[in-house]
Design an enzyme around this catalytic site. Structure first.
Site, mmCIF file in Angstrom:
data_model
loop_
_atom_site.group_PDB
_atom_site.id
_atom_site.type_symbol
_atom_site.label_atom_id
_atom_site.label_comp_id
_atom_site.label_asym_id
_atom_site.label_seq_id
_atom_site.Cartn_x
_atom_site.Cartn_y
_atom_site.Cartn_z
ATOM 1 N N GLN A 281 0.910 -1.174 -0.016
ATOM 2 C CA GLN A 281 0.043 -0.269 -0.095
ATOM 3 C C GLN A 281 0.817 1.150 0.145
ATOM 4 O OE1 GLN A 281 -3.217 0.432 -0.439
ATOM 5 N NE2 GLN A 281 -4.225 -1.504 0.266
ATOM 6 N N ASP A 379 -8.244 -8.892 -1.309
ATOM 7 C CA ASP A 379 -7.751 -7.250 -1.594
ATOM 8 C C ASP A 379 -7.487 -7.585 -3.301
ATOM 9 O OD1 ASP A 379 -6.858 -5.127 -1.505
ATOM 10 O OD2 ASP A 379 -5.114 -5.531 -0.419
ATOM 11 N N CYS A 406 -10.101 -1.005 -3.979
ATOM 12 C CA CYS A 406 -9.666 0.307 -4.261
ATOM 13 C C CYS A 406 -10.659 0.871 -5.411
ATOM 14 C CB CYS A 406 -8.281 0.273 -4.678
ATOM 15 S SG CYS A 406 -7.942 -0.681 -6.096
#
Length: 452
Positions: A281, A379, A406
Site C-alpha cells: 500500500q 484484496d 480500491c
C-alpha cells in the site's frame, strides 16, 4: 441548443467519480474539470454530444465555500491531484457519497456506509512513485501524465511524493546527461529509459531506486550508482527490463546493481521486505488504519483458518496471523510470494503458508486439499475479482469475508454477486488512502446469511 464555443453560467452541483464537476444546462449534463460543488462559473463549451457537454472554466463568478487555492502550480494540468482546490472536509464528504452512490446504483444494495477514515497527513504520503520521462537535448523531464493522455507534465517537486524522491530524480538527471541516455518513444518503440520507479519504506527510511528500461543492459551503471549513493537513504539500486509495446510499467525481469534486493518497512509492528514487483500500500499511515479495520472485521480466534486470496507480500495475512490458527496466502507474482515467505520468517510467524498461483487456482487447490476456511480476505486489483472465484468461495464456505477494494464500482458489482451466493455485506468503511485524488479505498464486512 447548446453548441461548441458557447459561454454559459453554471451552478456546480456535484462531482463525478473521475473528479470532474457536473452541472446541468436545460436538462443536459455539463462536465467541467477544476470546478468545485457550490461554485458559480462562466463556462466555455469545448464539446457537445447528444447527451452531455464539456466545458472549461472561463471565470469563477462566485466561489464555493469549499473552494481553496491550490498549492501546486501544475495541479490543473496533471492527472493526479484533482481535488487540491477543495477543502479536505468537502473531499471526504465527496468520497463517502461516491461509495454510497456506487453501492446503490451499480450493486442495487442497501449497505450502511460508515464515516470515512480520513488522513492526518494529506501531503507527502505516497511511498511509491512511477515517473514517466522525456529526455530532450540531454535534459531529463520527469513528471506525470496529463489527464487522460500520455503527455508528460513536468513536476520538480510533487506534494504527494516523499521529499527524498526529488533528490533521486536529480541523481537520475545527472546520469542521463553524462551518459547520453535516451527516453523511450511509445510511437516508434525506440529509446531506453521508460520510467523512474522509486519506493520508500517509511518507518525505516530506506529507498529503492529503479530505472525501467527498453533494453537488456543499463549503460554506465557505475555512474548512476555514484550519483544515487549521494542520497543517503538509498539502499537498493536496480533496473527493470520492459520491452513490451504496452502501458504496463514494469516488465518481468529486475536486476539489482547495488545494495540489497529489497527494502524493509515496519507495519503494525511487523517487518516487511518489499521488492520492486510486490504489492504494498502506498500510504503507510492510512494502511495501518485500513488493516486495523480489516482485523476488526475478521474477528479471528485461534481455532480459525484465514485465507488471503490476493496476498501480495503477505502484509494483511501476516498482520492477522497471531489471532488465527493458520494463515494461507495466495498470490500470482513469484517475487511477492518470495517476499511473503521471508516476511513470515523474519517476524517469527510459523502458522502461515503461501501458494504461488492466481486467486482462482489457489482457491481450487485449497478446496482439493479439504482445508476448512473460516475467514477469507479479498484484496483484488482495481478490476475486482474473477467471477469464477465466487463459485470457489461459496464452496470453501467461509463464515466471514473481509473485502478490501480500491474501486467502488467493481466492489459494488462483486458485492451484488456475493449477495446472490448467500453472503450479505453488513457494513462498509471507506478509508482515504489517497488524499487530494479521486480514489478511495473501502473495507467491507461480509457474512454468510445464516451467520449475519
Amino acid at each position: 441548443m447548446l453548441k461548441k464555443n458557447d459561454e454559459i453560467k453554471l451552478n456546480i452541483e456535484a462531482m463525478t467519480s473521475e473528479g470532474s464537476a457536473v452541472s446541468h444546462w436545460e436538462g443536459m449534463a455539463v462536465f467541467v474539470r477544476g470546478a468545485v460543488p457550490g461554485d458559480e462559473i462562466l463556462a466555455h463549451i469545448i464539446k457537445v454530444s447528444k447527451s452531455y457537454a464539456i466545458g472549461i472554466i472561463k471565470e469563477i463568478i462566485s466561489p464555493s465555500p469549499s473552494r481553496i487555492e491550490s498549492d501546486c502550480p501544475v495541479s490543473d494540468k496533471c492527472g493526479g491531484c484533482s481535488l487540491r482546490n477543495m477543502t479536505y472536509d468537502e473531499e471526504l464528504k465527496y468520497k463517502k457519497s461516491r461509495v454510497e452512490d456506487a453501492i446503490k446504483r451499480i450493486g442495487h444494495l442497501d449497505i450502511p456506509v460508515m464515516d470515512i477514515i480520513g488522513a492526518d497527513e494529506i501531503n507527502h504520503y505516497r511511498n511509491k512513485a512511477q515517473y514517466p520521462v522525456l529526455i530532450e537535448n540531454g535534459g531529463l523531464m520527469a513528471g506525470f501524465y496529463a489527464y487522460k493522455s500520455h503527455r508528460i507534465i513536468p513536476c520538480d517537486s510533487c506534494h504527494l511524493q516523499q521529499r527524498e524522491f526529488d533528490d533521486c530524480l536529480e541523481a537520475f538527471a545527472k546520469w542521463v546527461k553524462k551518459a547520453g541516455i535516451t527516453s523511450y518513444d511509445e510511437k516508434t518503440g525506440r529509446g531506453l529509459l521508460r520510467h523512474i520507479y522509486l519506493r520508500k519504506a517509511v518507518k525505516t527510511g530506506e529507498i529503492m531506486a529503479c530505472a525501467v528500461i527498453n533494453g537488456n543492459m543499463l549503460p554506465q551503471k557505475e555512474l548512476l550508482i555514484e550519483e544515487l549513493e549521494k542520497v543517503s537513504s538509498v539502499k537498493s539500486i536496480c533496473f527493470n527490463v520492459n520491452k513490451s509495446k504496452s502501458n504496463v510499467i514494469l516488465g518481468s525481469k529486475t536486476e539489482v546493481i547495488w545494495g540489497s534486493e529489497t527494502i524493509t518497512d515496519i507495519l503494525l509492528g511487523k517487518k516487511f521486505e518489499i521488492s520492486p514487483e510486490s504489492f504494498y500500500q502506498v500510504n503507510h499511515a492510512q494502511c495501518e488504519k485500513l488493516y486495523s479495520k480489516a482485523i476488526e472485521y475478521a474477528a479471528l480466534n485461534d481455532e480459525q483458518t484465514l485465507v488471503d486470496l490476493y496476498c501480495g507480500a503477505g502484509t494483511i495475512g501476516l498482520s492477522m496471523a497471531e489471532k488465527a490458527k493458520q494463515v494461507i496466502g495466495i498470490e500470482i507474482v513469484p517475487d511477492a510470494i518470495k517476499n511473503a515467505k521471508q516476511n513470515a520468517k523474519i517476524n517469527g510467524i510459523t502458522n502461515a503458508q503461501f501458494i504461488c498461483a492466481d486467486a482462482l487456482e489457489g482457491a481450487k487447490q485449497l478446496q482439493a486439499r479439504g482445508i476448512k476456511t473460516d475467514v477469507v480476505v479479498l484484496d483484488p486489483p482495481r478490476k475486482g475479482c474473477d467471477k469464477a472465484l465466487f463459485d470457489v468461495i461459496s464452496l470453501l464456505s467461509p463464515k466471514r469475508i473481509v473485502y478490501v477494494s480500491c474501486d467502488s464500482a467493481t466492489l459494488a458489482r462483486d458485492l451484488a454477486i456475493l449477495d446472490e451466493k448467500g453472503y450479505k455485506a453488513l457494513e462498509i468503511t471507506p478509508v482515504d488512502m489517497f488524499p487530494r485524488t479521486t480514489h478511495v479505498e473501502n473495507v467491507v464486512l461480509i457474512c454468510k446469511y445464516d451467520n449475519a
